[in-house]
Design an enzyme around this catalytic site. Structure first.
Site, mmCIF file in Angstrom:
data_model
loop_
_atom_site.group_PDB
_atom_site.id
_atom_site.type_symbol
_atom_site.label_atom_id
_atom_site.label_comp_id
_atom_site.label_asym_id
_atom_site.label_seq_id
_atom_site.Cartn_x
_atom_site.Cartn_y
_atom_site.Cartn_z
ATOM 1 N N ARG A 103 -7.707 0.297 22.641
ATOM 2 C CA ARG A 103 -9.055 0.862 22.430
ATOM 3 C C ARG A 103 -10.076 0.046 23.213
ATOM 4 N NH1 ARG A 103 -11.701 -1.049 18.458
ATOM 5 N NH2 ARG A 103 -10.121 -0.734 16.846
ATOM 6 N N TYR A 126 -27.515 20.678 28.901
ATOM 7 C CA TYR A 126 -26.185 21.126 28.470
ATOM 8 C C TYR A 126 -26.222 21.464 26.965
ATOM 9 C CZ TYR A 126 -21.239 20.932 27.326
ATOM 10 O OH TYR A 126 -19.997 21.233 26.860
ATOM 11 N N ASP A 160 -27.400 12.509 33.518
ATOM 12 C CA ASP A 160 -26.133 13.231 33.419
ATOM 13 C C ASP A 160 -25.862 13.817 34.805
ATOM 14 O OD1 ASP A 160 -24.111 15.105 33.043
ATOM 15 O OD2 ASP A 160 -24.748 15.602 31.007
ATOM 16 N N LYS A 199 -15.150 17.962 34.350
ATOM 17 C CA LYS A 199 -15.644 18.900 35.353
ATOM 18 C C LYS A 199 -15.177 18.453 36.745
ATOM 19 C CE LYS A 199 -17.442 20.451 31.574
ATOM 20 N NZ LYS A 199 -18.777 20.130 31.115
HETATM 21 C C1 LIG Z 1 -19.413 19.692 29.971
HETATM 22 C C2 LIG Z 1 -20.669 18.911 30.031
HETATM 23 C C3 LIG Z 1 -20.930 17.888 29.091
HETATM 24 C C4 LIG Z 1 -20.001 17.592 27.936
HETATM 25 O O1 LIG Z 1 -18.744 17.206 28.354
HETATM 26 P P1 LIG Z 1 -17.388 17.385 27.484
HETATM 27 O O2 LIG Z 1 -16.368 16.759 28.344
HETATM 28 O O3 LIG Z 1 -17.206 18.862 27.294
HETATM 29 O O4 LIG Z 1 -17.614 16.702 26.189
HETATM 30 C C5 LIG Z 1 -22.114 17.188 29.231
HETATM 31 N N1 LIG Z 1 -22.987 17.449 30.218
HETATM 32 C C6 LIG Z 1 -22.775 18.418 31.119
HETATM 33 C C7 LIG Z 1 -23.788 18.664 32.193
HETATM 34 C C8 LIG Z 1 -21.615 19.187 31.068
HETATM 35 O O5 LIG Z 1 -21.415 20.162 31.959
#
Ligand SMILES: *Cc1c(COP(=O)(O)O)cnc(C)c1O
Length: 393
Positions: free
Chosen positions: A55, A107, A179, A204
């Site tokens: 962890r 998001y 982000d 992504k």
């Molecule tokens: C998908 C996404 C998230 C969250 O990510 P997860 O892996 O689904 O928890 C946060 N910010 C953006 C811009 C995203 O596209």
């Protein structure tokens, strides 16, 4: 002779391939091994190999963290279980009672965390138009501890001027976190423009193959990186070695994939922009997009996410997705396969109808994640689906 490639002066694509990967002192494996061990034995009192419990720290995860820190130009990274785990970890750096400034069209999962979960834990949020640095400055209060930047925003691809917002945050002693999921470090590097932290949903573009959920936090300074790592360890948000291994494999082809994604998005944006059934296209690569000039300044490309307003609202959207053959009707983005989704009923369903309307997310809005298929195949499929709707099929 052990391989140890100093990354500092290498170009981005080279760092994608080589960053952090050589972690096999026994057999000289060219690919990072997966170390699934939960625990590591001590060689003697207080004497470890550098690892004691997974962890806290794991060699496979370390490889990914070194790679991502290098790509974003950060001092350190922490790889976590999901993008939301990354965001949750960052929000746990703040003191009780802190105030956060963020955009409104963010998001959907981030919105849910900020609107429904964290206020009960004593954090306060102001959601403003992040496209207007004056509105951001006006929202800062004495207790403001963080400015949350998501650019381009989701799903409307609005841009935030990262340099301007980070400069005013720094003046007021406020932390900034961007982000960077929608563009990946190949197309945008917020730390170089003054952000303190970057988060990713590695689910992504970084992983890119729609076969893992993961997240990461990259810090601009060693001090912040240590704080983030300690917080992730305390919260238990860190990711498994298997997932770290998959993301590390995905990252190696990031530049090639992003080029193919972007070429396809640009072709789709042009087709949609010229189509009579499409009322509006949101893609920063189009010259009429209000963020086009800013995108040219702060991004290294326009990315592969786009959205558009279809005449005929929700009914037309559902007819379109039914007629498309190549685009999966699915949430998420950034994988090699093209996806199409309906924000009001899917990715942004956690927002109240009022919040959706305030953010400009209407029932005729469609969001596309352009994959890396052949450009003409994607354009043809979209064109035939639109033609079918036009002819009333
Ligand atoms: C998908 C996404 C998230 C969250 O990510 P997860 O892996 O689904 O928890 C946060 N910010 C953006 C811009 C995203 O596209």
């Amino acid at each position: 002779m052990k391989r140890d490639i100093p990354l500092d002066h290498l170009q981005f694509a080279t760092r994608c391939v080589h960053g952090g990967v050589y972690k096999d002192p026994l057999y000289n494996s060219v690919v990072t091994p997966i170390y699934p061990s939960s625990t590591f034995y001590f060689e003697g009192p207080r004497q470890t190999s550098g690892y004691d419990y997974s962890r806290t720290k794991n060699p496979t995860r370390d490889a990914l963290e070194e790679n991502l820190a290098s790509l974003e130009g950060g001092a350190g990274a922490t790889a976590v279980a999901t993008g939301m785990a990354a965001i949750t970890t960052v929000l746990h750096l703040l003191p009780a009672g802190a105030h956060v400034v963020s955009g409104a069209d963010i998001y959907g999962g981030t919105y849910r965390l900020f609107a429904n979960v964290l206020p009960a834990r004593g954090l306060r949020f102001s959601m403003v138009d992040m496209g207007d640095p004056a509105a951001v400055a006006a929202a800062i209060e004495p207790d403001t501890a963080l400015i949350w930047i998501e650019t381009p925003s989701n799903p409307l691809l609005r841009l935030t001027d990262i340099r301007a917002v980070c400069a005013l945050a720094r003046e007021r002693g406020v932390l900034t976190c961007a982000d960077n999921t929608f563009l990946s470090p190949y197309l945008q590097r917020p730390l170089e423009m003054g952000a303190d932290l970057v988060v990713h949903s590695t689910t992504k573009y970084l992983n890119g193959h729609s076969d893992v959920v993961g997240g990461a936090i990259v810090s601009g300074t060693r001090e912040l990186a240590e704080k983030v790592a300690a917080t992730a360890n305390a919260l238990g948000t860190t990711c498994s070695p298997f997932d770290a291994w998959l993301v590390l494999r995905g990252v190696k082809t990031l530049p090639l994939r992003m080029q193919a994604h972007e070429k396809n998005a640009a072709a789709l944006a042009q087709l949609l922009d010229a189509h009579p059934l499409v009322e509006r296209v949101y893609y920063p690569g189009l010259s009429q997009h209000p963020g086009h000039e800013l995108a040219r300044r702060q991004q290294h490309g326009f990315g592969a996410m786009l959205s558009f307003e279809l005449a005929g609202g929700e009914a037309a959207v559902f007819r379109l997705v039914e007629r498309l053959k190549l685009y999966a009707f699915a949430e998420s983005l950034g994988g090699v396969e093209s996806l199409i989704e309906h924000p009001t009923s899917m990715s942004h369903a956690a927002m109240t109808p009022q919040a959706q309307a305030d953010a400009g997310i209407g029932p005729g809005l469609v969001r596309v994640s352009a994959g890396i298929e052949d450009t003409q195949d994607l354009v043809d499929d979209m064109a035939q689906a639109l033609a079918a709707i036009e002819s009333g099929d």
